[in-house]
Design a protein around this motif. Structure first.
Motif, mmCIF file in Angstrom:
data_model
loop_
_atom_site.group_PDB
_atom_site.id
_atom_site.type_symbol
_atom_site.label_atom_id
_atom_site.label_comp_id
_atom_site.label_asym_id
_atom_site.label_seq_id
_atom_site.Cartn_x
_atom_site.Cartn_y
_atom_site.Cartn_z
ATOM 1 N N ALA A 183 -27.005 15.523 -5.404
ATOM 2 C CA ALA A 183 -26.991 14.126 -5.842
ATOM 3 C C ALA A 183 -25.715 13.817 -6.618
ATOM 4 C CB ALA A 183 -28.223 13.840 -6.696
ATOM 5 N N GLY A 184 -25.264 14.782 -7.429
ATOM 6 C CA GLY A 184 -24.041 14.590 -8.194
ATOM 7 C C GLY A 184 -22.817 14.445 -7.315
ATOM 8 N N ALA A 185 -22.898 14.977 -6.094
ATOM 9 C CA ALA A 185 -21.797 14.847 -5.136
ATOM 10 C C ALA A 185 -21.911 13.567 -4.315
ATOM 11 C CB ALA A 185 -21.769 16.063 -4.212
ATOM 12 N N GLY A 186 -22.905 12.731 -4.652
ATOM 13 C CA GLY A 186 -23.050 11.450 -3.973
ATOM 14 C C GLY A 186 -23.990 11.446 -2.791
ATOM 15 N N LEU A 187 -24.667 12.570 -2.540
ATOM 16 C CA LEU A 187 -25.604 12.636 -1.420
ATOM 17 C C LEU A 187 -26.959 12.060 -1.805
ATOM 18 C CD1 LEU A 187 -24.814 16.218 -0.101
ATOM 19 C CD2 LEU A 187 -24.559 14.110 1.212
ATOM 20 N N LYS A 188 -27.597 11.404 -0.868
ATOM 21 C CA LYS A 188 -28.987 10.992 -1.038
ATOM 22 C C LYS A 188 -29.869 12.108 -0.487
ATOM 23 C CE LYS A 188 -28.280 6.002 -0.971
ATOM 24 N NZ LYS A 188 -26.800 6.039 -0.932
ATOM 25 N N VAL A 189 -30.916 12.449 -1.246
ATOM 26 C CA VAL A 189 -31.744 13.608 -0.919
ATOM 27 C C VAL A 189 -33.159 13.168 -0.567
ATOM 28 C CG1 VAL A 189 -32.711 15.782 -1.769
ATOM 29 C CG2 VAL A 189 -30.390 15.099 -2.433
ATOM 30 N N LEU A 190 -33.616 13.592 0.611
ATOM 31 C CA LEU A 190 -35.025 13.487 0.976
ATOM 32 C C LEU A 190 -35.589 14.899 0.924
ATOM 33 C CD1 LEU A 190 -36.687 11.498 3.866
ATOM 34 C CD2 LEU A 190 -37.359 13.851 3.374
ATOM 35 N N LEU A 191 -36.524 15.123 0.014
ATOM 36 C CA LEU A 191 -37.134 16.437 -0.168
ATOM 37 C C LEU A 191 -38.507 16.455 0.490
ATOM 38 C CD1 LEU A 191 -37.191 19.266 -1.581
ATOM 39 C CD2 LEU A 191 -38.373 18.110 -3.475
ATOM 40 N N ILE A 192 -38.740 17.445 1.352
ATOM 41 C CA ILE A 192 -40.075 17.668 1.907
ATOM 42 C C ILE A 192 -40.742 18.734 1.054
ATOM 43 C CG2 ILE A 192 -41.418 18.293 3.939
ATOM 44 C CD1 ILE A 192 -39.076 17.471 5.678
ATOM 45 N N ASP A 193 -41.847 18.371 0.417
ATOM 46 C CA ASP A 193 -42.488 19.260 -0.556
ATOM 47 C C ASP A 193 -44.002 19.137 -0.428
ATOM 48 O OD1 ASP A 193 -43.307 20.769 -2.690
ATOM 49 O OD2 ASP A 193 -42.671 19.343 -4.211
ATOM 50 N N ASP A 194 -44.656 20.218 0.003
ATOM 51 C CA ASP A 194 -46.106 20.216 0.221
ATOM 52 C C ASP A 194 -46.915 20.479 -1.038
ATOM 53 O OD1 ASP A 194 -45.899 20.105 3.156
ATOM 54 O OD2 ASP A 194 -45.093 22.120 2.959
ATOM 55 N N LEU A 195 -46.290 21.046 -2.069
ATOM 56 C CA LEU A 195 -47.068 21.665 -3.142
ATOM 57 C C LEU A 195 -46.925 21.015 -4.509
ATOM 58 C CD1 LEU A 195 -46.323 25.400 -2.221
ATOM 59 C CD2 LEU A 195 -48.284 24.003 -1.541
ATOM 60 N N ALA A 196 -45.990 20.088 -4.674
ATOM 61 C CA ALA A 196 -45.729 19.468 -5.984
ATOM 62 C C ALA A 196 -45.369 20.510 -7.034
ATOM 63 C CB ALA A 196 -46.931 18.638 -6.447
ATOM 64 N N GLN A 197 -44.631 21.538 -6.623
ATOM 65 C CA GLN A 197 -44.230 22.594 -7.548
ATOM 66 C C GLN A 197 -42.713 22.702 -7.672
ATOM 67 O OE1 GLN A 197 -46.195 26.175 -6.191
ATOM 68 N NE2 GLN A 197 -48.235 25.395 -6.670
ATOM 69 N N ALA A 198 -41.991 21.689 -7.197
ATOM 70 C CA ALA A 198 -40.526 21.731 -7.222
ATOM 71 C C ALA A 198 -39.954 20.696 -8.178
ATOM 72 C CB ALA A 198 -39.965 21.507 -5.820
ATOM 73 N N GLY A 199 -40.779 20.193 -9.101
ATOM 74 C CA GLY A 199 -40.339 19.160 -10.026
ATOM 75 C C GLY A 199 -39.603 19.730 -11.223
ATOM 76 N N PRO A 200 -39.073 18.839 -12.069
ATOM 77 C CA PRO A 200 -39.217 17.379 -11.983
ATOM 78 C C PRO A 200 -38.413 16.806 -10.813
ATOM 79 C CG PRO A 200 -37.711 17.954 -13.752
ATOM 80 C CD PRO A 200 -38.287 19.242 -13.262
ATOM 81 N N TYR A 201 -38.883 15.655 -10.314
ATOM 82 C CA TYR A 201 -38.333 15.084 -9.094
ATOM 83 C C TYR A 201 -37.411 13.915 -9.417
ATOM 84 C CZ TYR A 201 -41.919 17.897 -6.869
ATOM 85 O OH TYR A 201 -42.693 18.950 -6.458
ATOM 86 N N ARG A 202 -36.135 14.107 -9.092
ATOM 87 C CA ARG A 202 -35.149 13.030 -9.212
ATOM 88 C C ARG A 202 -34.618 12.636 -7.833
ATOM 89 N NH1 ARG A 202 -33.614 17.100 -12.746
ATOM 90 N NH2 ARG A 202 -34.207 16.758 -14.928
ATOM 91 N N ASP A 203 -35.240 13.170 -6.793
ATOM 92 C CA ASP A 203 -34.785 12.949 -5.422
ATOM 93 C C ASP A 203 -35.002 11.491 -5.014
ATOM 94 O OD1 ASP A 203 -34.632 16.045 -4.768
ATOM 95 O OD2 ASP A 203 -36.586 15.656 -5.673
ATOM 96 N N ASN A 204 -34.195 11.026 -4.074
ATOM 97 C CA ASN A 204 -34.335 9.645 -3.609
ATOM 98 C C ASN A 204 -35.680 9.420 -2.936
ATOM 99 O OD1 ASN A 204 -31.246 10.483 -3.271
ATOM 100 N ND2 ASN A 204 -31.351 8.332 -3.860
ATOM 101 N N ILE A 205 -36.090 10.375 -2.103
ATOM 102 C CA ILE A 205 -37.378 10.279 -1.411
ATOM 103 C C ILE A 205 -38.048 11.644 -1.463
ATOM 104 C CG2 ILE A 205 -38.552 9.865 0.795
ATOM 105 C CD1 ILE A 205 -36.300 8.010 1.600
ATOM 106 N N VAL A 206 -39.357 11.653 -1.736
ATOM 107 C CA VAL A 206 -40.159 12.867 -1.631
ATOM 108 C C VAL A 206 -41.198 12.634 -0.538
ATOM 109 C CG1 VAL A 206 -41.750 14.444 -2.783
ATOM 110 C CG2 VAL A 206 -39.807 13.494 -4.041
ATOM 111 N N LEU A 207 -41.232 13.544 0.425
ATOM 112 C CA LEU A 207 -42.123 13.433 1.576
ATOM 113 C C LEU A 207 -43.136 14.567 1.564
ATOM 114 C CD1 LEU A 207 -42.983 12.518 4.477
ATOM 115 C CD2 LEU A 207 -41.082 13.919 5.345
ATOM 116 N N ASN A 208 -44.409 14.203 1.663
ATOM 117 C CA ASN A 208 -45.476 15.177 1.873
ATOM 118 C C ASN A 208 -46.451 14.556 2.870
ATOM 119 O OD1 ASN A 208 -47.646 16.913 1.891
ATOM 120 N ND2 ASN A 208 -47.726 17.184 -0.331
ATOM 121 N N PRO A 209 -46.400 14.985 4.141
ATOM 122 C CA PRO A 209 -47.248 14.358 5.157
ATOM 123 C C PRO A 209 -48.681 14.864 5.179
ATOM 124 C CG PRO A 209 -45.861 16.030 6.164
ATOM 125 C CD PRO A 209 -45.467 15.970 4.711
#
Length: 357
Positions: free
Chosen positions: A109-135
Motif C-alpha cells: 500500500a505504501g508503494a501505491g498499490l491497491k490491495v484485495l486480500l482473500i482471507d478465510d479466517l479473520a486472523q490476518a488483521g488488523p485490516y487496512r486493505d482496500n478490499i477484504v474478500l471471504n466468499p
C-alpha cells in the motif's frame, strides 16, 4: 481506474501452492483473473511455490507467471512484488495466502498499490486493505478488525469464486447428475496437499467394503508416488471400477459427469453447489470448519471428520451408505450460487478512483 473496465491494466496476483499446501489458493484466484482478462486486462501471477500443471493453466488462458525467489511473506518478497507491479504499471494486487502479514501488505500500500486480500479466517488483521474478500457462507460472523475508515468487505456466497470451466459445465449440461447408465458414477476429490493422502485411502476403504451394485469410482487425486497404486490395491476385488483422470482432463467435465461427489470442505464445495450436485463433505483441516458447519446446518450435504473416517469403521460405513443413497438421486441439488461472484468482485475494484489509497 476506468469504471468501464480494466482495459490494458495489469492485475498482479500473489499466491502460492504446491505439494504441501495444495493448489487451492492458486486455483480459486483464477476465477477473478479470468473475469479481469475477459474485460481486456492483463494478468500476472507471482508465486514462490507452484506446480507445472498450474503453469499450463496460465498458458492456456494467456496469463503470465513469474517466480518469487524470496521467502514467502518476507521483506524481500514484498520488494520483488512491488518491483514487478511498478514495471507493469499495475494498480491492483490480489493477495491470497496465510503468510502475508499486515506489515507486508502495508508495504504494498505504501508503494501505491491497491490491495484485495482473500482471507478465510479473520486472523490476518488488523485490516487496512482496500478490499477484504471471504466468499465463505458464514464470513460475516467472523471478527475482522478493520482499521480503515471506509473498509470494503465482500462476504458470502454472492462472491463465490467460480471459474469459467465450471460455469461452462453448468451451461452445457442439465442441473444435477448426468444420465448414469447402468453404472453409477462417484467422484472423490479431496485436493492435493500432503495431509489428504491418507484420507483418500480411508474413503477407498469405506467404498470397497460397501455391498450393492457396481459403481464407477473416479479418484481425482494427485499422481504422487504410490498413492494411486495404493488406492487401486484397496479397491481390488470390490464392486468398484476405478479410474484416475488424466492430467489434462477437464475438471468441469469430471464434476458434471458425476452422479455423486465426495469432497473436502474447500473451494470445490462452491463449484459443486453451483453445479447443483449431490455430495458428502469431509472436514480436512481447521480452516474448513466454517464451511462444514454451514453444510451441516443447511442440510446441503452430510459432513464427516477426517479423523473419524480414519479411526471409526461405523463412520466409514455411513459414508458408503450416503454415496449409495444419493448417487441414485435424479433431482438436482439446491440452487444457491449464481456464478457471478468474480464479476461482482471486479465491479467492487472498479469503484475505487485511480490514484491514492
Amino acid at each position: 481506474m476506468n469504471k468501464q473496465g480494466p482495459a490494458a491494466q495489469t492485475l498482479i496476483i500473489r499466491a502460492d501452492g504446491g505439494p504441501v499446501t495444495g493448489a487451492g489458493h492458486l486455483m480459486r484466484t483464477l476465477a477473478i483473473a479470468e473475469s479481469w482478462k475477459r474485460r481486456g486486462g492483463e494478468v500476472f501471477y507471482l508465486s514462490a511455490e507452484t506446480t507445472s500443471s498450474f503453469h499450463d493453466n496460465l498458458e492456456q488462458r494467456g496469463m503470465k507467471f513469474m517466480a518469487i525467489a524470496a521467502d514467502i511473506g518476507s521483506d524481500a518478497d514484498a520488494r520483488e512484488t512491488i518491483a514487478l507491479a511498478e514495471k507493469h504499471e499495475a494498480e491492483w494486487i490480489i493477495v491470497d495466502g496465510y503468510s502475508f502479514a499486515p506489515v507486508w501488505r502495508a508495504a504494498l500500500a505504501g508503494a501505491g498499490l491497491k490491495v484485495l486480500l482473500i482471507d478465510d479466517l479473520a486472523q490476518a488483521g488488523p485490516y487496512r486493505d482496500n478490499i477484504v474478500l471471504n466468499p465463505n457462507p458464514r464470513a460475516a460472523a467472523l471478527d475482522y478488525r478493520f482499521e480503515r475508515e471506509d473498509p470494503v468487505f465482500l462476504f458470502g456466497l454472492d462472491y463465490a469464486l467460480i471459474r469459467d470451466e465450471i460455469r461452462n459445465a453448468r451451461v452445457d449440461a442439465a442441473p444435477g447428475p448426468e444420465p448414469q447408465g447402468p453404472t453409477p458414477r462417484i467422484l472423490v476429490t479431496l485436493g492435493g496437499s500432503e495431509i489428504v493422502s491418507k484420507t483418500y485411502l480411508h474413503v477407498a476403504a469405506a467404498l470397497a467394503a460397501a455391498k450393492g451394485e457396481a459403481v464407477e469410482l473416479t479418484f481425482a487425486c494427485p499422481d504422487k508416488p504410490g498413492l494411486r497404486k495404493n488406492i487401486a490395491a484397496v479397491l481390488a476385488g470390490s464392486r468398484c471400477e476405478v479410474r484416475f483422470p488424466a492430467r489434462n482432463a477437464s475438471w468441469g467435465r469430471e464434476l458434471a459427469r458425476a452422479g455423486f461427489i465426495v469432497t473436502g470442505c474447500g473451494g470445490s464445495v462452491f463449484e459443486i453447489l453451483f453445479l447443483r450436485k449431490h455430495f458428502a463433505a469431509i472436514a480436512l483441516a481447521d480452516n474448513q470448519r466454517l464451511v462444514a458447519d454451514y453444510l451441516a446446518a443447511s442440510r446441503f450435504a452430510r459432513c464427516f471428520e477426517a479423523a473419524a473416517l480414519a479411526a471409526d469403521e461405523e463412520t466409514r460405513a455411513l459414508l458408503a451408505a450416503e454415496t449409495q443413497t444419493a448417487s441414485s438421486t435424479v433431482e438436482p441439488g439446491p440452487d444457491v450460487i449464481d456464478g457471478k461472484g468474480p464479476e461482482r468482485i471486479i465491479e467492487a475494484m472498479l469503484e475505487f478512483p485511480s490514484g491514492g489509497n
